[in-house]
Design a protein around this motif. Structure first.
Motif, PDB file in Angstrom:
ATOM      1  N   UNK A 228     -10.902  61.185 -57.155  1.00 23.28           N
ATOM      2  CA  UNK A 228     -11.877  60.181 -56.749  1.00 23.28           C
ATOM      3  C   UNK A 228     -11.500  58.803 -57.285  1.00 23.28           C
ATOM      4  N   UNK A 229     -10.837  58.758 -58.422  1.00 24.00           N
ATOM      5  CA  UNK A 229     -10.382  57.465 -58.946  1.00 24.00           C
ATOM      6  C   UNK A 229      -9.395  56.829 -57.978  1.00 24.00           C
ATOM      7  N   UNK A 230      -8.504  57.650 -57.441  1.00 21.87           N
ATOM      8  CA  UNK A 230      -7.548  57.151 -56.455  1.00 21.87           C
ATOM      9  C   UNK A 230      -8.260  56.623 -55.226  1.00 21.87           C
ATOM     10  N   UNK A 231      -9.269  57.359 -54.814  1.00 19.00           N
ATOM     11  CA  UNK A 231     -10.048  56.961 -53.657  1.00 19.00           C
ATOM     12  C   UNK A 231     -10.671  55.587 -53.879  1.00 19.00           C
ATOM     13  N   UNK A 232     -11.273  55.403 -55.040  1.00 23.47           N
ATOM     14  CA  UNK A 232     -11.868  54.121 -55.384  1.00 23.47           C
ATOM     15  C   UNK A 232     -10.849  52.998 -55.319  1.00 23.47           C
TER      16      UNK A 232
ATOM     17  N   UNK B 122      -8.166  52.827 -53.636  1.00 20.73           N
ATOM     18  CA  UNK B 122      -7.743  52.532 -52.272  1.00 20.73           C
ATOM     19  C   UNK B 122      -8.811  51.724 -51.545  1.00 20.73           C
ATOM     20  N   UNK B 123     -10.087  51.955 -51.892  1.00 19.98           N
ATOM     21  CA  UNK B 123     -11.165  51.162 -51.298  1.00 19.98           C
ATOM     22  C   UNK B 123     -10.986  49.688 -51.633  1.00 19.98           C
TER      23      UNK B 123
ATOM     24  N   UNK C  93     -17.935  59.921 -53.450  1.00 21.43           N
ATOM     25  CA  UNK C  93     -16.901  59.066 -54.039  1.00 21.43           C
ATOM     26  C   UNK C  93     -17.379  58.437 -55.340  1.00 21.43           C
TER      27      UNK C  93
ATOM     28  N   UNK D 178     -16.612  59.747 -61.865  1.00 18.64           N
ATOM     29  CA  UNK D 178     -16.042  58.696 -62.675  1.00 18.64           C
ATOM     30  C   UNK D 178     -17.189  58.047 -63.438  1.00 18.64           C
TER      31      UNK D 178
ATOM     32  N   UNK E   9     -11.303  60.725 -48.090  1.00 20.99           N
ATOM     33  CA  UNK E   9     -10.221  59.876 -48.558  1.00 20.99           C
ATOM     34  C   UNK E   9      -9.208  59.653 -47.434  1.00 20.99           C
TER      35      UNK E   9
END
Lengths: 228, 228
Positions: free
Chosen positions: A134-138, A140-141, B87, B91, B137
């Motif tokens: 989810x950190x990666x997802x954030x 990329x946002x 999302x 975190x 994602x």
DNA sequence: CGCGAGCTTGACGTTGTTCAACTAGAGTGG
DNA sequence: CCACTCTAGTTGAACAACGTCAAGCTCGCG
């Protein structure tokens, strides 16, 4: 792509992501793992292929690259230590993008079947992995937003800030990316990258000559990122 | 925002995402859950706030909206049944974006603490959730790419295709989005949206009058999406 | 009827792309 | 050592795409 026996016991992956994982499970996961060296420019994961493994990057810098009918786009730049390929698993296991080494890299391949088994059998491990995902997802946002409503000025400023803060961790660095690659990262033409860097240089914000780059006025760069 | 007792036993969420979850756990998860009605335009999740719950959307259409110093960006449009807020968890639990109803919606709030406990205690459930999360994602990556190296033509084509295929599931539909919102989705000005729709109309690709939209030539739209 | 929000239109200037010519540097082979 | 080639980088000019602005329109609603 030389192969070595992985020295897993001192590995950052183990100390962080595998926190709480019994030694036996960790050893089982990496039992057949081989450590691999990639030269700058080499392909690590190929877009469109069904993936059989995750890649633990222990050394180096990589680009996430999406090819769309010949038009390239760099989705993000990441550096070791990190786990590559998470976005691909758990659905169809088809890689959404390629990953290339943009500096010499060292990596371990992690067998996907074993990995999946392990996240199912260990709660803490799964939580770590989900958190990473989810950190990666954030992240990329935020790239997405930068592209969507900043103009080239602001996007290039963003890129320089990202490289300086997260990748090279210095205001002076030697770019691993060509002008063309910068353009594919900023979503513009390479000429536009060059013009913009030139303007930044003329304004005393950076000093750019070839691959050498120095950020002279970080504040102004951040101002451009906000208003651009 | 009227409240009702949720009728959880016939719920899509239970039948799909909660597959494999013992009835007792499911009941526990939804024990204190209240079903809520949102009117078109109402805020469901607010960007920047610490989130206390996930939202299970059982009816309606929503937009994921990021506000960046007054400049809005629609990240995606989604419709029921779906789970909102994934999302944000795991975190810092701070919402990265807002979620608004763009049609009247019905939703259930799911307590985050209970939810987290449950994904840790049930493997299959956690896998379902992770799978959903990575699917989101992936989708966002494709939006991202569309924005990054297509021009407005292509992006608007993409949006029309997305709305037609995934949201309204018909070639004829009544837009829930204003021109301004379409612009925030495509990352351009509202005038540009209007010009582009007009051109598509003149070329016989769509028929657009006000909120009513009909796609006449789907193939051409896809061609524009590819070349634009 | 009059008001206002959303929509529409066209003109205009800015931003960014494309193109074509040129430069610099690295490698290669005689 | 020079000539040749290849690639990346650079420059500026012409052109297209896009945003901004200002004015007018439409439709629902009080």
């Amino acid at each position: 792509m030389d192969k070595f026996i992985a020295d897993c016991l001192e590995c950052h992956f183990r100390e962080n992501l595998c926190q709480g994982l019994p030694a036996i499970d960790f050893q089982n996961l990496f039992e057949s793992t081989t450590q691999i060296n990639y030269k700058k420019g080499e392909l690590i994961l190929k877009q469109g292929l069904k993936t059989k493994h995750l890649v633990y990057l222990s050394k180096g810098i990589v680009k996430f690259y999406h090819d769309d009918n010949g038009k390239g786009l760099i989705i993000t730049i990441d550096k070791a230590p990190t786990l590559l390929g998470l976005a691909n698993i758990l659905n169809e296991d088809i890689n959404v993008f390629s990953i290339y080494a943009i500096e010499d890299c060292v990596a371990c391949l992690i067998d996907l079947t074993k990995f999946k088994f392990l996240i199912l059998s260990n709660r803490q491990f799964m939580l770590n992995i989900m958190s990473l995902s989810t950190a990666m997802f954030r992240k990329s946002i935020f790239n997405f937003i930068s592209l969507a409503h900043k103009q080239v000025n602001g996007r290039i400023a963003d890129i320089l800030i990202h490289l300086s803060e997260n990748i090279y961790q210095s205001h002076t660095f030697i770019l691993s990316l060509s002008r063309q690659e910068l353009a594919e990262f900023a979503g513009c033409s390479k000429e536009n990258v060059i013009h913009t860097l030139r303007n930044f240089d003329d304004d005393g914000i950076i000093k750019a000559s070839g691959k050498n780059l120095e950020i002279l006025d970080f504040d102004r760069l951040q101002k451009i990122s906000k208003t651009g």
